[in-house]
Each structure stands twice: as structure tokens, then as C-alpha cells.
Scaffold this active site. Structure first.
Site, PDB file in Angstrom:
ATOM      1  N   GLY A  56      -1.520   5.300   4.178  1.00  0.00           N
ATOM      2  CA  GLY A  56       0.077   6.022   4.203  1.00  0.00           C
ATOM      3  C   GLY A  56       0.447   7.027   5.288  1.00  0.00           C
ATOM      4  O   GLY A  56       0.518   7.101   6.389  1.00  0.00           O
ATOM      5  N   GLY A 108       0.585  -0.946   0.110  1.00  0.00           N
ATOM      6  CA  GLY A 108       0.256  -0.431   0.187  1.00  0.00           C
ATOM      7  C   GLY A 108       1.195   1.148   0.536  1.00  0.00           C
ATOM      8  O   GLY A 108       2.294   0.989  -0.087  1.00  0.00           O
ATOM      9  N   CYS A 109       0.101   2.450   0.174  1.00  0.00           N
ATOM     10  CA  CYS A 109       0.888   3.543   0.423  1.00  0.00           C
ATOM     11  C   CYS A 109       1.926   4.579   1.238  1.00  0.00           C
ATOM     12  O   CYS A 109       1.583   4.911   2.486  1.00  0.00           O
ATOM     13  CB  CYS A 109      -0.124   5.120  -0.323  1.00  0.00           C
ATOM     14  SG  CYS A 109      -1.622   4.414  -1.480  1.00  0.00           S
ATOM     15  N   VAL A 110       2.571   2.748   1.921  1.00  0.00           N
ATOM     16  CA  VAL A 110       3.486   3.140   2.943  1.00  0.00           C
ATOM     17  C   VAL A 110       5.086   3.547   2.447  1.00  0.00           C
ATOM     18  O   VAL A 110       5.506   2.991   1.636  1.00  0.00           O
ATOM     19  CB  VAL A 110       3.479   2.239   4.188  1.00  0.00           C
ATOM     20  CG1 VAL A 110       1.665   2.253   4.685  1.00  0.00           C
ATOM     21  CG2 VAL A 110       3.497   1.105   3.307  1.00  0.00           C
TER      22      VAL A 110
END
Lengths: 106, 533
Positions: B273, A104-106
Site C-alpha cells: 500500500g 490489497g492495502c491500497v
């Protein structure tokens, strides 16, 4: 599926070397894998402190903890974390702790 | 040396269509001009499992079919997918702009120099925005319209299709960040980025081919466990507790982050995020909204707490599934509207594209948080001290918010008010350059794709960011790139780590709301913590 051989045992990993069968993890796995993640010599007490913390959090919540939380709970800073795991907490530390690759967006 | 390549190279077996060499790449300013390394090569073993014959880079990692009948089935499945693209029943969402873009292009190539990946690569032909559409056009002429051989000869639209060409086309669809800078300069309004996305769609919807970070570990995981990061509702609760502690320690304020507060004015959707990698963004939103008296909430419903919708990059079905879950979460809470936090693709997904999916009660008003922040800053309700932001600041324009949606001025009016050393990049606003991590690239972390992203697609952004701070190059002067988008922040983090930008130039990156909170006069200490570079 790629495989790696460490200390006489074969493990299934993904293309970036993250363990695929999480129950195959052992302390020997982490110890034998350390040099791949640019760690010289044996894992120290501080390495194990981080690895055990990651494993506990992962078992409880199914994801790797926030870096901020690791630093706060273990009373270390980012610099120290990178000294311990030169390839970074998301790559090196998670890999040695036998966690799945962060997604994911990490 | 760059070799000229054309469509005919795509169907040739073996070898690579293009070779990427550092000597060809666009020059970076000193000291970054000495740092380029060749991209990591795949091992022999990896090459057996994954096709890398486009440019040596792998985003998807497709195993080519080995038997002739498998190859035929592979090509046939693709062609069936192409036919569906042109059927209004199957593709009512994008048929019109797709048809227009394919039919009207006069191949003038004016869009090539607008593409940052093409220019930064040293002008590799394969990265021209017109290359993918031309391949598709020839496939359509030869195999779908089955035009007469003489006509095809006259139009130069013939292609002898094989699986190899299609695999290269699939990879090539993931060398375009969908930034749509090409569409902006096209005199006829052809959207070659939309064609990249439609090609990805054929591969995903018809053939089950997509990068695993985007599909299997992305939208599939989000629908299953609630977030593409794997963050479940209990993990969310743990993170919010930590966030509240952090807020109290940094500001002395006791703020409870509202979760599932029914009937709120706003459901705020954050990219997950922010929870895991950039919690200061989450904290800053909570501090600002609390101070401004905004009636808001987060949702703890599965999917309802992660704004991402990766389907917008590659798959209409996955897109619709996630968009419906987002709208349903808002409806269940009875909120008046949905506000999107600092995440660009979620803006496009939820505010723009979802308008074609959400009907009736699910068509809840949806807006960007940027104008709301402007309203708060300009209202005078919060005392702001610009002196607290007295360091050089530049602004990155996320493509989806700015070029696509035209949200250009709110963030600038904020920065002019709170950041005395604000300066623009060149070019900026709707003419901005993509960060190089758009359309899922920032999360594709396998094989040598991250190398390509740092060296090629992000190169123009790195250069223009460094140029914006050319008046204060020393690492002793702390500088801030305001990038109000999770994906762009991920790409900046990678660029800055790869090139050692903090160490060499003292440039840090972060969101917009953090700068606003950093200027709040009643905070006892600065909110921005540079040590997290």
C-alpha cells in the site's frame, strides 16, 4: 454473477460493477456506463485522457497506476480528478476504463 | 430501538438477527452528529446470492445450501473443522490459548464495554465479544463432546445447529477487528478475539469460505504474482523510479533506493500500500535512512517486496506460506535482519507469530522500524527543526504494534521531540481504540461492508480523533493524525472521506516517518503536502 445491460449489450460484472471480462471493454461501454458513476452528459476529452492513460498503464503493468503518477503525468490535480470522476479514481475511473477492481492495502 | 438478541436467534430461519439503525448508534460530536445514514441495503437480487441475515451486512457473501443433504454436508464439514481445532497435530500453534479462552470464561461480560464495535453500535448483543465464543462452546458441547442432554440443559449449552446459524457465525467472525481490547480487560486472560480468528480459520481451512479480498484477491494473489495489490516486479521497478524522481523534486537530493543489495544490514519490508497509495511513506524512509547512513535494501523477489501476510487474520496455511517467502527473500539477500515498516499486522505476522514457523537459517532476526527511527532521531546525527511541525498532532496506536507487542514509547519519544503541539488521544497506548479497519476490514470493499466499517467499527476512533483536536476545531487550522500503519491509514482515509473531515475540521492523516522528514532542517521545502488529503 451479476450482469448489467448497457446500450443493448450484456456484461458480467462483480458485485460492485467492475467488468469481469476485460476484453469485452469498448468505448461504447465506457460511454454508456458513465452516468452510473455520476458523470453528467457525454465523456469529454479530459475523461478520455484519463481513461486511455489508465488502460495503457494497466496493459503494461497489470495494475492501476498510483494516483500521484496519474496526476503528475497528466498534469492535473486530485481535485480535477474528482471533478471528472465524482466516485473517485479507484472506483469510477478504473471502472469506466475496464480495469479490475484495485485490491490489497491500497 | 435495539431488540435483545441471544444465541437462540442464530438458528431461526429467515429474518435478521439484528437491525442496525442510526438512532441507536453512539453520538458523534457536532457537526458530525447530523450525518448518519442507514446502511445501504442489499438488493433482492443480491440477497438471493448472499446471506445477509445476521445484521443486513455482508463481508463474505455466502450462498446458503439449498438441499437438505447439502445442508447436512455443510454442517458436517464445519464440525470436522472444530474437531481439528482441538487436535494438537492440526492446531499446535493456537490450541493452548484457544482452550484456555473457551474453558475459563465465566461470562461476566466485563469485556463487552471494552469493545468499540459493541459500544458504538448502541450495544447490540450480537457484537458482544462473548457471543462468538458462546456459539462455539455450545456447538462443542452438543456436537463434539456430545454431552448428556441433562448436563447440557443444566449448563444451558445446547444448540440445534443448522447451516443458517453457521453462516451467521461466519459473518459474525468478520464483525470483530481482532483488536484484543477485550482480552486486555479480561480478569482471566481469555482472548475472545483469538476465538474470532479461530472461527475464521475453520471456515477458510476446512470449508474454503473467506472474504475474497482477504483470500482470493489477497493471500492467493500475493503468492501468485508477488503482491495482493497485483504489483509485479516490473511494476515495482516503475514505481521506484517514480519515487526517486519525486524525492529529487521535493528535496533536491539524488537518492537511489537500494534494491536487492546483498549483505545489507537491513531488509526493509513495506506494505505494498505504501508503494501504490502512500508513496510519501516510502520516500520518507529512503530520505531518512540515506541521511542516517543506514545500510538497507528492498527485495524485488516475488512476495519479498510486500510485507502483508493476510493469513494472520484467517488461515494458518496461507500465513505460513507467506511467512516462509518473506524469510527466504531475506536469506537470499544475506541480510543481517528484517525490519518491518509502518504496517501493524505485518509486525504481528513476521515478528510474533512467524516465530512458530521459522526455524534454522530462516529464523533471521526481525524487528520493528519504530525503535530504529527513535535511535536515528535521538542520535543527533540529523538536524531536526521541530518548528517545521508546529501544528496540532495526535497519535493513533496500531493495535498490533502497541497492545500486542508493547511498542509504546519509541513513537512518543520521537513526537515529543519533533512535534511541539503533540497531544494524546483518550485513551491511548495499550488501551487505544482500534481504527475500525483492523484484521482485513480496511480492504474489504464490497457490498455494504464499507458502510458498516465507517458507521460502526470506526465510529469510536473517529470520535476520539475529533476529541483530541477539540481545542482547534476550525478547518483553517491544519492538523495531523500520525497513524504508523497502512491498514489504519486506509481506514482513516475512508472515515475522513465519508464524514468530510478535511473539509469540516482540517484533519489530515499520515505516517510517523513523514513527520520526522518534515522536520529535517536541510530540506528546502516542507515534506508533508497537505493537498493530498
Amino acid at each position: 454473477m451479476p450482469q448489467i445491460e448497457l446500450a443493448g449489450k450484456t456484461y458480467e460484472v462483480d458485485e460492485d460493477g467492475f467488468l469481469q471480462e476485460l476484453d469485452k471493454w469498448s468505448e461504447e461501454f465506457a460511454e454508456a456506463y458513465a452516468h452510473v458513476e455520476e458523470i453528467d452528459g457525454k465523456l469529454t476529452e479530459e475523461h478520455w485522457m484519463v481513461i486511455n492513460y489508465l488502460r495503457n498503464y494497466y496493459q503494461q503493468f497489470g495494475i492501476a497506476p498510483m494516483i500521484r503518477k496519474i496526476c503528475k503525468d497528466l498534469k492535473i490535480d486530485m481535485k480535477k480528478l474528482y471533478e471528472l470522476f465524482p466516485t473517485g479514481p479507484a472506483k469510477g475511473a478504473c471502472k469506466l476504463a475496464g480495469l479490475s477492481k484495485p485490491t490489497g492495502c491500497v | 430501538m435495539i431488540r435483545k438478541t441471544g444465541i437462540q436467534d442464530f438458528t431461526k430461519p429467515g429474518g435478521q438477527v439484528a437491525e442496525l439503525e442510526p438512532a441507536d448508534w453512539m453520538k458523534l460530536p457536532a457537526p458530525y452528529d447530523q450525518m448518519d445514514k442507514p446502511l445501504k441495503k442489499l438488493t433482492e437480487d443480491q440477497r438471493k446470492r448472499m446471506d445477509a441475515t445476521l445484521d443486513g451486512v455482508v463481508a463474505i457473501g455466502i450462498l446458503p445450501p439449498s438441499m437438505p443433504e447439502e445442508e447436512k454436508a455443510f454442517v458436517d464439514r464445519f464440525l470436522a473443522g472444530v474437531e481439528k481445532l482441538f487436535d494438537a497435530k492440526d492446531n499446535w500453534t493456537f490450541l493452548q490459548p484457544l482452550y484456555h479462552s473457551l474453558e475459563y470464561c465465566v461470562k461476566c461480560q466485563i469485556c463487552s464495554d471494552a469493545c468499540p464495535a459493541y459500544v458504538a453500535s448502541g450495544r447490540q448483543d450480537i457484537y458482544r465479544p462473548t457471543m462468538r465464543p458462546e456459539l462455539l462452546r455450545r456447538i462443542i458441547s452438543t456436537y463434539v463432546k456430545k454431552e448428556h442432554p441433562l448436563l447440557r440443559k443444566f449448563k444451558a449449552s445446547n444448540i440445534e445447529l443448522n447451516a443458517q446459524a453457521l453462516i451467521r457465525l461466519a459473518e459474525l467472525a468478520y464483525r470483530c477487528t481482532l483488536c484484543r481490547r477485550c482480552a486486555q480487560v479480561c480478569l482471566l486472560g481469555c482472548d475472545n478475539a483469538l476465538i474470532s480468528r479461530e472461527i475464521r480459520k475453520i471456515f477458510s481451512q476446512q470449508m474454503g469460505i473467506a472474504p475474497k479480498e482477504v483470500h482470493e484477491k489477497g493471500s492467493v494473489q500475493q503468492i501468485k504474482v508477488g503482491s495482493s495489490t497485483g504489483m509485479t516486479p516490473p511494476a515495482l521497478a516503475d514505481i521506484l523510479e517514480f519515487t526517486e524522481e519525486e524525492i529529487a523534486e521535493k528535496t533536491g537530493k539524488k537518492i537511489k533506493i537500494p534494491v536487492d543489495k546483498k549483505g545489507s544490514d537491513i531488509l526493509l519490508l513495506h506494505n505494498a500500500g505504501e508503494f501504490l497509495a502512500w508513496p510519501e511513506n516510502l520516500e520518507a524512509f529512503a530520505i531518512l535512512f540515506d541521511a542516517a547512513g543506514i545500510d538497507w535494501t528492498l527485495s524485488s523477489e516475488l512476495v519479498g517486496y510486500d510485507a502483508v501476510n493476510y493469513g494472520v487474520w484467517y488461515d494458518d496455511v496461507q500465513f505460513a506460506r507467506v511467512a516462509l517467502r518473506h524469510a527466504q527473500a531475506a536469506k537470499n539477500l544475506g541480510v543481517k535482519r528484517i525490519s518491518l515498516g509502518e504496517c501493524g499486522h505485518a509486525h504481528k505476522a513476521m515478528i510474533v507469530v512467524a516465530d512458530r514457523v521459522l526455524t534454522g537459517e530462516l529464523n533471521i532476526p526481525r524487528e520493528s522500524a519504530l525503535p530504529l527511527m527513535e535511535k536515528i532521531v535521538m542520535s543527533g546525527r540529523i538536524k531536526l527543526d521541530p518548528g517545521r511541525n508546529n501544528f496540532p498532532v495526535t497519535l493513533h496506536d496500531p493495535c498490533n504494534m502497541v497492545r500486542l507487542m508493547g511498542i509504546v514509547e519509541p513513537q512518543r519519544r520521537i513526537l515529543r521531540k519533533i512535534a511541539p503541539q503533540f497531544r494524546e488521544m483518550t485513551p491511548h497506548g495499550v488501551e487505544n481504540y482500534c481504527c475500525g479497519g483492523g484484521s482485513g476490514f480496511a480492504i474489504i470493499q464490497s457490498n455494504n461492508f464499507p458502510d458498516w466499517r465507517s458507521s460502526v467499527s470506526g465510529r469510536m476512533k473517529l470520535k476520539q480523533t475529533l476529541d483530541a483536536f477539540a481545542d482547534a476545531p476550525s478547518a483553517d487550522v491544519k492538523k495531523y493524525v500520525c497513524a504508523p500503519c497502512s491498514n489504519c491509514k486506509g481506514q482513516y482515509r475512508e472515515l475522513f472521506n465519508t464524514y468530510g473531515v478535511w473539509e469540516k475540521s482540517g484533519i489530515f492523516y499520515g505516517g510517523l516517518v513523514e513527520l520526522i522528514v518534515n522536520a529535517m532542517a536541510d530540506l528546502k521545502q516542507p515534506f508533508i503536502q497537505w493537498e493530498w488529503h
